[in-house]
Design a protein around this motif. Sequence first.
Motif, PDB file in Angstrom:
ATOM      1  N   THR A 180       0.836  -1.191   0.000  1.00  0.00           N
ATOM      2  CA  THR A 180       0.000   0.000   0.000  1.00  0.00           C
ATOM      3  C   THR A 180       0.870   1.240   0.000  1.00  0.00           C
ATOM      4  O   THR A 180       1.926   1.279   0.651  1.00  0.00           O
ATOM      5  N   VAL A 181       0.447   2.263  -0.702  1.00  0.00           N
ATOM      6  CA  VAL A 181       1.145   3.547  -0.667  1.00  0.00           C
ATOM      7  C   VAL A 181       0.818   4.229   0.657  1.00  0.00           C
ATOM      8  O   VAL A 181      -0.337   4.462   0.987  1.00  0.00           O
ATOM      9  N   PHE A 182       1.876   4.524   1.434  1.00  0.00           N
ATOM     10  CA  PHE A 182       1.724   5.272   2.669  1.00  0.00           C
ATOM     11  C   PHE A 182       2.362   6.642   2.500  1.00  0.00           C
ATOM     12  O   PHE A 182       3.355   6.793   1.806  1.00  0.00           O
ATOM     13  N   PHE A 183       1.778   7.619   3.159  1.00  0.00           N
ATOM     14  CA  PHE A 183       2.210   9.003   2.974  1.00  0.00           C
ATOM     15  C   PHE A 183       3.045   9.494   4.142  1.00  0.00           C
ATOM     16  O   PHE A 183       2.806   9.138   5.299  1.00  0.00           O
ATOM     17  N   ASP A 184       4.016  10.340   3.829  1.00  0.00           N
ATOM     18  CA  ASP A 184       4.880  10.949   4.844  1.00  0.00           C
ATOM     19  C   ASP A 184       4.209  12.230   5.330  1.00  0.00           C
ATOM     20  O   ASP A 184       4.312  13.275   4.707  1.00  0.00           O
TER      21      ASP A 184
END
Length: 208
Positions: free
Chosen positions: A203-207
């Motif tokens: 999954t794309v996780f955001f900073d």
Amino acid sequence: MNDTPSSAAMPQTPAVDALGQTPSQTVGPYFAYGLVPSQYGYDLPSLWGSDLADPGASGEPITLMGRVFDGQGKTVFDALIEILQADAQGRYLSTPEEVKAAGFRGFGRMGTGSREDHRFVFRTIKPGVSADGHAPHIDVILTLRGLLNALHTRIYFAEDAALHANDPVLAQVPAERRFTLIARKDAQGIHQFDLYLQGPQETVFFDV
């Protein structure tokens, strides 16, 4: 005079096998008891649950369901999922008065260990467009054992594909990875969304 205390006065150390096991992690073991105790059968109230909308709340009722998978493809049984979203009109409710009037809390929390299949299930309403150019979405916070910092991601909806092209957050995600942020309806009309911590479907996780 002998100042050495007698053995009778010395504190007694319990045998090693009489001691309980201490937690191997300093974060994960306490989710169930501290944040969602009622979901795990403890006789304590939970401040937040997995039902975000009262019956009759404005908007389209939806069910969001999914699991968390580790790098070996196994489900994570002790994760905590939190979601935050706008209401059907795209508003984020910020006061108790607004929440009571709308019958909609906008925030939910569930532990994956509260079900035998390790799924999270949220009953909510479909969010509206919250700002110009942003497609309807739900923000997700994921906490689990071994993580000292929570992971953040978003859930978009497959039926809103026409709006995704102009979403400024999705625009920052490589096109070949955007599928990891999309919930899709199954045959029963439930929006399915799984989170993958590693691997080809990570999954794309955001900073943030």
